[in-house]
Scaffold this motif. Sequence first.
Motif, PDB file in Angstrom:
ATOM      1  N   ASP A   1       0.807  -1.219   0.000  1.00  7.20           N
ATOM      2  CA  ASP A   1       0.000   0.000   0.000  1.00  7.20           C
ATOM      3  C   ASP A   1       0.840   1.269   0.000  1.00  7.20           C
ATOM      4  N   ILE A   2       2.147   1.125   0.010  1.00  9.67           N
ATOM      5  CA  ILE A   2       3.029   2.300   0.005  1.00  9.67           C
ATOM      6  C   ILE A   2       3.470   2.540  -1.425  1.00  9.67           C
ATOM      7  N   SER A   3       3.137   3.684  -1.973  1.00 10.70           N
ATOM      8  CA  SER A   3       3.368   3.944  -3.398  1.00 10.70           C
ATOM      9  C   SER A   3       4.808   4.273  -3.742  1.00 10.70           C
ATOM     10  N   ASP A   4       5.574   4.830  -2.816  1.00 12.09           N
ATOM     11  CA  ASP A   4       6.938   5.251  -3.163  1.00 12.09           C
ATOM     12  C   ASP A   4       8.002   4.181  -2.910  1.00 12.09           C
ATOM     13  N   MET A   5       7.587   2.925  -2.669  1.00 13.46           N
ATOM     14  CA  MET A   5       8.553   1.823  -2.509  1.00 13.46           C
ATOM     15  C   MET A   5       9.006   1.362  -3.886  1.00 13.46           C
ATOM     16  N   ASP A   6      10.210   0.774  -3.974  1.00 14.43           N
ATOM     17  CA  ASP A   6      10.693   0.313  -5.284  1.00 14.43           C
ATOM     18  C   ASP A   6       9.864  -0.873  -5.773  1.00 14.43           C
ATOM     19  N   GLU A   7      10.090  -1.284  -6.997  1.00 18.70           N
ATOM     20  CA  GLU A   7       9.258  -2.319  -7.610  1.00 18.70           C
ATOM     21  C   GLU A   7       9.562  -3.719  -7.083  1.00 18.70           C
ATOM     22  N   LEU A   8      10.718  -3.932  -6.510  1.00 20.33           N
ATOM     23  CA  LEU A   8      11.077  -5.245  -5.975  1.00 20.33           C
ATOM     24  C   LEU A   8      10.602  -5.347  -4.528  1.00 20.33           C
ATOM     25  N   LYS A   9       9.329  -5.526  -4.386  1.00 26.35           N
ATOM     26  CA  LYS A   9       8.741  -5.576  -3.046  1.00 26.35           C
ATOM     27  C   LYS A   9       8.855  -6.985  -2.485  1.00 26.35           C
ATOM     28  N   ALA A  10       9.552  -7.109  -1.368  1.00 28.73           N
ATOM     29  CA  ALA A  10       9.742  -8.423  -0.744  1.00 28.73           C
ATOM     30  C   ALA A  10       8.434  -8.912  -0.145  1.00 28.73           C
ATOM     31  N   PRO A  11       8.121 -10.204  -0.328  1.00 29.65           N
ATOM     32  CA  PRO A  11       6.900 -10.726   0.280  1.00 29.65           C
ATOM     33  C   PRO A  11       7.032 -10.807   1.804  1.00 29.65           C
ATOM     34  N   GLU A  12       5.906 -10.906   2.454  1.00 32.20           N
ATOM     35  CA  GLU A  12       5.841 -10.966   3.921  1.00 32.20           C
ATOM     36  C   GLU A  12       6.704 -12.101   4.476  1.00 32.20           C
ATOM     37  N   CYS A  13       6.670 -13.278   3.818  1.00 30.40           N
ATOM     38  CA  CYS A  13       7.427 -14.423   4.339  1.00 30.40           C
ATOM     39  C   CYS A  13       8.933 -14.164   4.291  1.00 30.40           C
ATOM     40  N   ALA A  14       9.395 -13.395   3.285  1.00 30.96           N
ATOM     41  CA  ALA A  14      10.827 -13.082   3.208  1.00 30.96           C
ATOM     42  C   ALA A  14      11.231 -12.189   4.375  1.00 30.96           C
ATOM     43  N   GLU A  15      10.377 -11.219   4.693  1.00 26.90           N
ATOM     44  CA  GLU A  15      10.651 -10.341   5.836  1.00 26.90           C
ATOM     45  C   GLU A  15      10.704 -11.149   7.139  1.00 26.90           C
ATOM     46  N   THR A  16       9.742 -12.042   7.299  1.00 26.57           N
ATOM     47  CA  THR A  16       9.684 -12.862   8.515  1.00 26.57           C
ATOM     48  C   THR A  16      10.903 -13.767   8.599  1.00 26.57           C
ATOM     49  N   PHE A  17      11.295 -14.339   7.465  1.00 31.82           N
ATOM     50  CA  PHE A  17      12.457 -15.227   7.427  1.00 31.82           C
ATOM     51  C   PHE A  17      13.725 -14.465   7.806  1.00 31.82           C
ATOM     52  N   MET A  18      13.896 -13.271   7.274  1.00 30.51           N
ATOM     53  CA  MET A  18      15.087 -12.475   7.590  1.00 30.51           C
ATOM     54  C   MET A  18      15.109 -12.077   9.067  1.00 30.51           C
ATOM     55  N   THR A  19      13.942 -11.757   9.604  1.00 29.51           N
ATOM     56  CA  THR A  19      13.862 -11.432  11.030  1.00 29.51           C
ATOM     57  C   THR A  19      14.270 -12.640  11.866  1.00 29.51           C
ATOM     58  N   LEU A  20      13.778 -13.818  11.467  1.00 32.28           N
ATOM     59  CA  LEU A  20      14.125 -15.051  12.172  1.00 32.28           C
ATOM     60  C   LEU A  20      15.632 -15.286  12.141  1.00 32.28           C
ATOM     61  N   LEU A  21      16.255 -15.109  10.987  1.00 32.79           N
ATOM     62  CA  LEU A  21      17.710 -15.294  10.873  1.00 32.79           C
ATOM     63  C   LEU A  21      18.478 -14.304  11.742  1.00 32.79           C
ATOM     64  N   GLN A  22      18.008 -13.059  11.778  1.00 31.65           N
ATOM     65  CA  GLN A  22      18.687 -12.051  12.594  1.00 31.65           C
ATOM     66  C   GLN A  22      18.608 -12.397  14.074  1.00 31.65           C
ATOM     67  N   VAL A  23      17.457 -12.882  14.498  1.00 33.50           N
ATOM     68  CA  VAL A  23      17.299 -13.238  15.906  1.00 33.50           C
ATOM     69  C   VAL A  23      18.148 -14.460  16.245  1.00 33.50           C
TER      70      VAL A  23
END
Length: 197
Positions: free
Chosen positions: A158-180
């Motif tokens: 829903d954010i219009s000024d983000m770049d076209e390569l929008k990461a899916p929700e699962c990728a964000e969650t996966f990266m958060t999991l790896l960081q933790v």
Amino acid sequence: MLQPLTKRFRYHFYGNRQTNSIHKPEWYLTQVLKWMENSSTFMEEKIQPIFDQAGQTISAKVELCRGLVCVVQEKVASDASRMLYDDGLFCHLVEEVLQFEKDLRSHHSYPATLPGLLHILLEDAFLQKWLAVERKMAVEKMDAMLSAEGAWTSQYKDISDMDELKAPECAETFMTLLQVITGKTSSFSIFKRFHTK
């Protein structure tokens, strides 16, 4: 000095006492840490000078801690054997042992050269159980992440000024999991935290 504490430990944390709950290893682990803390000043001010006058290079505080750790080792080994077929109880015990180790080494100056409780969990049967539970929880979390509703849609859709390569929700969650996971937190608490979301 250790004998009355050992007697109290056995009285409260063995047998049919309510304080001897397999579900609450933190009760006896916390109690032992309190005994160490409460005895610290006495050991340093009253007992250590006796060792020093006798020309001994022994730390009175560390010796008391070592004796109490020996008492707890027996209890942890006994409880861990009874928990091998219950993932939840075993995970809880591991978390409590890791926290005990952290407190023991950092707050009570317990030398790294002396064994604590962690080596008990590194015995083959317990280590294999630990790894199996870690693997199971990781697979369950990955499956839940990838199959969740909206997992493959961008959280920034829903954010219009983000770049076209929008990461899916699962990728964000996966990266958060790896960081933790790569942080200094116990993996059981990580998976428990993610598992409850």
